[in-house]
Design an enzyme around this catalytic site. Structure first.
Site, PDB file in Angstrom:
ATOM      1  N   ALA A  81     -23.275 -23.751  27.748  1.00  0.00           N
ATOM      2  CA  ALA A  81     -24.122 -24.941  27.806  1.00  0.00           C
ATOM      3  C   ALA A  81     -25.076 -24.903  28.997  1.00  0.00           C
ATOM      4  O   ALA A  81     -24.841 -24.214  29.983  1.00  0.00           O
ATOM      5  CB  ALA A  81     -23.246 -26.189  27.893  1.00  0.00           C
ATOM      6  N   SER A 108     -25.771 -22.891  22.200  1.00  0.00           N
ATOM      7  CA  SER A 108     -24.862 -24.024  22.332  1.00  0.00           C
ATOM      8  C   SER A 108     -25.517 -25.319  21.851  1.00  0.00           C
ATOM      9  O   SER A 108     -26.718 -25.534  22.047  1.00  0.00           O
ATOM     10  CB  SER A 108     -24.451 -24.180  23.799  1.00  0.00           C
ATOM     11  N   TYR A 132     -20.552 -28.640  17.595  1.00  0.00           N
ATOM     12  CA  TYR A 132     -19.470 -29.603  17.761  1.00  0.00           C
ATOM     13  C   TYR A 132     -19.650 -30.680  16.695  1.00  0.00           C
ATOM     14  O   TYR A 132     -20.790 -30.991  16.304  1.00  0.00           O
ATOM     15  CB  TYR A 132     -19.508 -30.270  19.135  1.00  0.00           C
ATOM     16  N   THR A 158     -16.954 -24.848  16.948  1.00  0.00           N
ATOM     17  CA  THR A 158     -15.923 -24.836  17.982  1.00  0.00           C
ATOM     18  C   THR A 158     -14.803 -25.787  17.582  1.00  0.00           C
ATOM     19  O   THR A 158     -15.028 -26.980  17.383  1.00  0.00           O
ATOM     20  CB  THR A 158     -16.510 -25.254  19.339  1.00  0.00           C
ATOM     21  N   ARG A 167     -10.922 -29.647  34.058  1.00  0.00           N
ATOM     22  CA  ARG A 167     -11.662 -28.707  34.898  1.00  0.00           C
ATOM     23  C   ARG A 167     -11.837 -29.340  36.274  1.00  0.00           C
ATOM     24  O   ARG A 167     -12.703 -30.180  36.495  1.00  0.00           O
ATOM     25  CB  ARG A 167     -13.008 -28.384  34.245  1.00  0.00           C
ATOM     26  N   LYS A 236     -14.690 -20.852  15.891  1.00  0.00           N
ATOM     27  CA  LYS A 236     -14.577 -20.371  17.265  1.00  0.00           C
ATOM     28  C   LYS A 236     -13.469 -21.148  17.983  1.00  0.00           C
ATOM     29  O   LYS A 236     -13.514 -22.369  18.056  1.00  0.00           O
ATOM     30  CB  LYS A 236     -15.904 -20.572  18.003  1.00  0.00           C
ATOM     31  N   SER A 258     -11.015 -16.906  20.658  1.00  0.00           N
ATOM     32  CA  SER A 258     -11.568 -17.364  21.931  1.00  0.00           C
ATOM     33  C   SER A 258     -10.685 -18.440  22.533  1.00  0.00           C
ATOM     34  O   SER A 258     -10.141 -19.272  21.810  1.00  0.00           O
ATOM     35  CB  SER A 258     -12.973 -17.936  21.696  1.00  0.00           C
ATOM     36  N   HIS A 260     -12.188 -20.311  24.856  1.00  0.00           N
ATOM     37  CA  HIS A 260     -13.249 -21.162  25.415  1.00  0.00           C
ATOM     38  C   HIS A 260     -13.507 -20.801  26.882  1.00  0.00           C
ATOM     39  O   HIS A 260     -13.705 -21.668  27.731  1.00  0.00           O
ATOM     40  CB  HIS A 260     -12.857 -22.642  25.301  1.00  0.00           C
ATOM     41  N   ASP A 291     -14.146 -13.245  22.286  1.00  0.00           N
ATOM     42  CA  ASP A 291     -14.784 -13.352  23.583  1.00  0.00           C
ATOM     43  C   ASP A 291     -13.735 -13.756  24.605  1.00  0.00           C
ATOM     44  O   ASP A 291     -12.621 -14.125  24.254  1.00  0.00           O
ATOM     45  CB  ASP A 291     -15.992 -14.304  23.568  1.00  0.00           C
ATOM     46  N   GLY A 293     -13.415 -12.640  28.966  1.00  0.00           N
ATOM     47  CA  GLY A 293     -13.097 -11.543  29.868  1.00  0.00           C
ATOM     48  C   GLY A 293     -13.871 -10.267  29.633  1.00  0.00           C
ATOM     49  O   GLY A 293     -13.634  -9.265  30.312  1.00  0.00           O
ATOM     50  N   VAL A 294     -14.817 -10.280  28.699  1.00  0.00           N
ATOM     51  CA  VAL A 294     -15.588  -9.074  28.382  1.00  0.00           C
ATOM     52  C   VAL A 294     -16.705  -8.909  29.411  1.00  0.00           C
ATOM     53  O   VAL A 294     -17.664  -9.688  29.432  1.00  0.00           O
ATOM     54  CB  VAL A 294     -16.186  -9.151  26.966  1.00  0.00           C
ATOM     55  N   ARG A 315     -20.288 -15.628  30.453  1.00  0.00           N
ATOM     56  CA  ARG A 315     -20.610 -15.675  31.875  1.00  0.00           C
ATOM     57  C   ARG A 315     -21.489 -14.508  32.329  1.00  0.00           C
ATOM     58  O   ARG A 315     -22.413 -14.722  33.130  1.00  0.00           O
ATOM     59  CB  ARG A 315     -19.323 -15.746  32.700  1.00  0.00           C
TER      60      ARG A 315
END
Length: 369
Positions: A81, A108, A132, A158, A167, A236, A258, A260, A291, A293-294, A315
């Site tokens: 996002a 997104s 969403y 998602t 978070r 997803k 995933s 997320h 997806d 950690g790639v 990321r």
């Protein structure tokens, strides 16, 4: 951009040094104690590659086919996002980088560049729209219709976010979207969907989600989504074989394994750990992607050996964007392409079809010898 940047880690370290805390913490943080965030990478590091030798690898083909579309390599960009927080190029620059790389870009719902503007910026890119389901179904229906008209090729629904995870960095920072930015997919409406405001209680994003997302959705709602679109549906957020089997039963075309970005429920498995059971359960019937950690070419190799057809990363593209906009994302994609190419050559593979399950094992395989 520094010519000494030769790995995704280089871009990550630079991005961490220049991004404002509000934006950086939003992009980099995971849920709660961030155990799963660390696990996403640790799980890859526990996998060992078993290369084969004396194979002619002088000619190699990295391409694959995803939902009928040929892509240049099995690495695409996951939805994330509010990308203009990283750089003014935002989602348009990210999509243009994917277009140049010949791979898939997933936009997104919560983007700072509209569906239409991304389509204009990268008309030849294979684009999917991450969706969403809002409590006001008219909002969701409108987004789907716009994505179809703009030439997007699939919907990535998602399913792991009836609420957003805890978070803590966003709560501490009282996260909000910077005042000069808007959620661009809602600018033509007068709804409160356009802005993520600051909140006295903590994260403004959490308040936004709680107020607008439909937490009551079930498997029955997949039928509703199928009734309003002809686009293929990718689910997803699937992490178990049980849900993978239900996904097959409701007739979706693909699953994106995933967690997320480890931002939902801390303590869930790394995506690469969840991948094998899902592949075993439904991999013959549905396309399976992953997806989480790639950030290296060897990660892509490992995921494909365990049954994924495609990897996505979120990321790393943001770190590229924060470093040098569109050109930074291009550089990140090129690094991953080159690393994956080397992984193919040095394991005795000339294409993705040569990657076999027995070529990747857990580290415990060697402790038993």
């Amino acid at each position: 951009m520094n010519s000494n940047f030769v790995s995704v880690k280089d871009f990550k370290e630079y991005a961490h040094s220049v991004l404002p805390r509000n934006s950086l913490d939003y992009y980099r943080s995971g849920a709660a104690e961030q155990l799963t965030l660390a696990l996403n990478k640790q799980a890859f590091n526990k996998l060992r590659i078993r290369p084969r030798m004396l194979v002619d690898v002088s000619k190699r083909d990295l391409s694959t086919t995803i939902l009928g579309e040929k892509v240049s390599m099995p690495v695409g960009v996951s939805p994330s996002a509010m990308q203009k927080m990283a750089h003014p190029d935002g989602e348009a620059g990210n999509a243009r980088a994917c277009e140049a790389a010949g791979t898939i870009y997933i936009l997104s719902t919560l983007s700072t560049t509209s569906i239409e503007d991304v389509a204009k910026a990268a008309p030849k890119c294979v684009k999917w729209f991450q969706l969403y389901i809002y409590t006001d179904r008219a909002i969701t229906r409108n987004l789907v219709s716009r994505a179809e008209r703009a030439g997007f090729k699939a919907l990535a629904l998602t399913v792991d976010a009836p609420l957003f995870g805890v978070r803590r960095a966003d709560i501490r920072n009282k996260f909000c979207l910077p005042k000069h930015l808007r959620l661009a997919n809602f600018e033509e409406t007068d709804s409160k969907s356009t802005k993520i405001q600051s909140s006295k209680e903590g994260s403004g994003l959490q308040e936004y989600v709680n107020g607008l997302f439909d937490a009551s959705i079930t498997w029955n709602d997949i039928a509703w989504l199928k009734s309003i679109t002809k686009l293929p549906i990718v689910l997803k957020g699937i992490l178990t074989k049980e849900d993978a089997i239900l996904a097959r039963q409701v007739g979706v075309q693909a699953i994106l394994v995933s967690n997320h970005g480890a931002r939902q429920l801390d303590g869930t498995p790394a995506s690469i750990e969840a991948l094998p059971e899902i592949v075993k359960a439904v991999g013959k019937d549905l396309e399976i992607y992953m997806d989480g950690g790639v950030d290296e070419g060897t990660d892509v190799f490992k995921a494909l050996a365990l049954g994924a057809r495609m990897c996505f990363m979120g990321r790393p593209a943001l770190w590229g964007l924060a470093t040098d906009g569109e050109n930074g994302v291009k550089a990140v994609l090129n690094i991953l392409r080159n690393e994956f190419d080397y992984a193919l050559a040095l394991t005795g593979c000339t294409s993705v079809r040569d990657i076999k399950p027995e070529m990747v094992v857990h580290e415990s395989f060697y402790s038993r010898l």
